[in-house]
Design an enzyme around this catalytic site. Structure first.
Site, PDB file in Angstrom:
ATOM      1  CG  ASP A   1      57.362  55.050  11.302  1.00 32.95           C
ATOM      2  OD1 ASP A   1      57.533  55.842  12.124  1.00 32.95           O
ATOM      3  OD2 ASP A   1      56.801  55.476  10.345  1.00 32.95           O
TER       4      ASP A   1
ATOM      5  CG  ASP B   1      54.394  61.382  11.669  1.00 34.68           C
ATOM      6  OD1 ASP B   1      55.321  61.469  11.010  1.00 34.68           O
ATOM      7  OD2 ASP B   1      53.804  60.384  12.025  1.00 34.68           O
TER       8      ASP B   1
END
Length: 707
Positions: free
Chosen positions: A526, A456
């Site tokens: 997300d 990430d």
């Protein structure tokens, strides 16, 4: 052979399955595009190879159709290459000097044409590469800039390729726009005279745009119409400029963004641009997408295995990670048939929120008093593989790493750095930083049986300096960061070939054909709301294959918008790519766990079709209140159809859903409706199926089998 040079005409002819790409060298030595589109006879295009004069204000109109136009002379279109020589000259006069053809002897078979240009005075050369993927009607282009002199030069702009389109009555651009939690939103705009630029200046691919384009005459649809398209393979600052001249000529150039990005090329050195893949189809946007999906599967990073059904613990625990809680979640996940258990953020030392700990990559002893191996052993005993989350490119100021190496971040000496999500960005241009990341990742993957990494990054690059006084030290910072990521991932894949990597950047901010040479899968957003995901996944599918797209089933009502959706709707939405579950299983009833297990088993049965088959977008929520997407196996023997209703309207029946790509005279069994049905392929394609959906947010999954 797909590449031919007609020496008597100074003409290059690239012939693919159903497409021709023709260009040549005119009387001035300029390499000029002649045709890109349906298959034609190359020699009969030779009459187009000529210069064109309009007035003293437009003395060389053909410069707008150069294969690789450089800044200089009377060219005023967006340049592919702009340089500054050691003596201050900022002008390029590149002439054709030769070519060569290279052929791959191993599958997948390709041919590559290399064209060499040279400046008439300075010893700088440009080698234009055309890798021909004949069966997909695609050409992968890039350039190598060679400074053969002893003096360094400054490169102010370096594009990968220029694509010239034929004259059309109208030019419609299709691309994507977006933002965090709303990535990949499809947009259309008409190109008028001037430039339309899509780009990223934030250090990675970005959620606000994605580096691809499609152009048609305003009339193309999913199944018909001429479409020209291209996609750039670069995971840093990029730029695509679509320019329409006053002579109704449209060209597209793309490559590394020149924003804040001039750099020196030392003498006797070279640099290679990212790849820019381009193609043409006469069969609409659907065929465009399938060509690019096959390109990704077969020529970028062939899949090593089908995506495993994963469980990720983030939304269940957030930073409250501990061995007991993770083991409990693992037991629940295993009961449902999950194949991969992933621990997200919060497992390492000092990490109780996003304010501290990032950079200290060793197991938190308070959360895992017996070490991480205890959890891995539990996960393995349940029949699942183990994965873990990392964010190696960033650091919290409240961390041992930052306190020890405050000079490792991007910074200017007279500025206080900007913290985003309580983080600074590490400077991957420093060899010691790159080595640190490689070392801790190697230690982590060597010490534990980890088969999956979720990589990430949750912030953009700011203050892109080195912290030193030397002005030369900051050159090409934007480029070096991306090259550092590529080099680290390439080395980790060599050292740990069994480990799969997922590219995540606060959602879909690092998705492109560059990172996909190293990443097995990507995280598009997300935003895991199953209805919002339909539009995100649709835009994603225009270029990128479902086999790299991860989708999660999460809570209802959703934390982002409070929307309540059935478990069936949530699973159907998430089964359209790689299936994951991200909900708090401790909140699920036994009935919900059992229902989820049936969906997971069903997904495992249809997974080969969804991930390896051809995708057809049958209906879009942009046009109506329902969506339908079909997946068809390569041999045509099986198909899966997902159908989603947004909102029921009284008296408004859904139109029949007509399938695509089936064998017309074959018999198909259709399961998933009120009863099993049998139809000929031609009836399913041209008459269609009546689908009954009721209420709001209803969905169905149909399975077809050739009998």
């Amino acid at each position: 052979m797909s590449i031919t040079f007609h020496e008597d005409l100074q003409l290059f002819e690239i012939q693919m399955g159903s497409t021709s790409y023709i260009f040549g060298i005119n009387e001035k030595g300029i390499v000029q595009t002649l045709h890109w589109g349906e298959a034609v006879e190359g020699r009969e295009c030779a009459y187009l190879l000529k210069s064109r004069h309009h007035s003293s204000f437009d003395i060389e109109v053909e410069r707008a159709s150069e294969e690789y136009g450089c800044s200089g002379g009377a060219s005023y279109v967006e340049p592919c290459l702009k340089v500054r020589f050691y003596d201050g000259v900022r002008d390029l006069k590149m002439k054709y000097i030769g070519y060569k053809i290279k052929r791959e002897e191993q599958a997948p078979y390709t041919e590559t044409l290399v064209i060499t240009l040279k400046d008439v005075h300075y010893d700088i050369r440009v080698q234009m590469h055309y890798k021909v993927i004949e069966e997909l009607d695609l050409i992968e282009r890039f350039v190598e800039i060679l400074n053969l002199a002893k003096d360094e030069i400054v490169i102010e702009q370096m594009m990968s390729a220029a694509w010239s389109l034929p004259v059309l009555p109208d030019y419609r651009l299709t691309h994507v726009s977006g933002r965090w939690a709303g990535e990949f939103q499809l947009r259309e705009t008409q190109l008028s005279e001037g430039k339309k630029t899509i780009e990223s200046r934030r250090g990675f691919t970005g959620p606000h745009a994605n580096p691809w384009f499609a152009i048609d005459n305003g009339k193309a649809g999913e199944t018909s119409g001429r479409v020209w398209f291209g996609a750039l393979g670069w995971s840093g600052n990029w730029k695509i400029v679509l320019e329409k001249t006053n002579f109704n000529h449209v060209r597209v150039v793309g490559g590394i963004n020149d924003y804040d990005n001039w750099f020196t090329l030392p003498g006797e050195e070279s640099i290679i641009s990212p790849s820019f893949i381009g193609g043409f189809t006469s069969f609409g946007f659907g065929d465009m997408s399938r060509k690019l999906h096959n390109y990704l599967r077969e020529h970028i990073l062939p899949p090593r295995a089908h995506r495993r059904v994963l469980y990720n613990s983030w939304e269940a625990t957030y930073f409250d990670v501990n061995a007991a809680g993770q083991k409990e979640l693992a037991r629940s996940a295993a009961k449902m048939g999950v194949e991969l258990f992933v621990v997200d953020d919060g497992w390492f030392d000092g990490r109780n929120s996003d304010k501290a700990g990032l950079g200290d990559w060793y197991v938190n002893p308070q959360k895992f008093p017996n070490g991480l191996q205890e959890l891995i052993d539990e996960v393995s005993s349940l029949g699942m593989d183990f994965g873990i989350w990392v964010e190696p490119e960033a650091v919290n100021p409240d961390s041992e790493l930052y306190r020890k190496h405050p000079d490792w971040i991007y910074q200017f000496p007279t500025r206080e750095g900007t913290q985003l999500r309580n983080e600074f960005m590490l400077n991957l241009g420093k060899p010691e930083v790159k080595q640190f990341i490689l070392d801790f990742m190697t230690e982590l993957l060597s010490n534990y049986k980890i088969s999956f990494i979720k990589w990430d990054i949750n912030r953009t690059i700011t203050e892109p300096g080195t912290g030193h006084d030397s002005q030369n030290s900051h050159q090409a910072i934007w480029i070096r960061h991306v090259q550092g990521i590529y080099e680290i991932w390439a080395e980790l894949r060599v050292r740990f070939p069994h480990v799969e990597f997922e590219s995540c950047a606060g959602g879909g901010s690092r998705i492109d054909f560059g990172i996909l040479r190293y990443a097995d899968q990507v995280w598009p957003s997300d935003n895991t709301d199953a209805f919002d995901r339909l539009s995100i996944q649709e835009g994603f599918s225009y270029v990128y294959s479902p086999h790299v797209m991860m989708c999660w089933v999460t809570e209802s009502p959703h934390s982002f918008n409070g929307r309540e959706l059935s478990l069936a709707f949530r699973f159907h939405s998430a089964m359209m790519g790689g299936l994951g579950i991200g909900a708090n299983l401790n909140h699920w009833s036994k009935e919900e766990v059992a229902e989820a297990a049936t969906y997971i088993q069903l997904y495992k049965e249809i997974r080969p079709v969804v991930l390896a088959g051809d995708l057809y977008r049958l209906h879009s929520l942009r046009d109506s209140n329902f969506a339908a997407v079909q997946y068809l196996s390569k041999d045509g023997s099986a198909a899966v159809v997902f159908i989603f209703l947004h909102a029921q309207q009284l008296g408004a029946d859904l139109p029949r859903v007509c399938l695509q790509g089936l064998i017309p005279d074959a018999d198909y069994q259709v399961d998933g409706l009120e009863e099993t049905l049998h139809y000929k392929g031609k009836n399913l394609m041209h008459v269609g199926l009546n689908i009954k959906l009721t209420g709001d947010f209803d969905s169905k999954l149909l399975r077809l089998k050739r009998v």
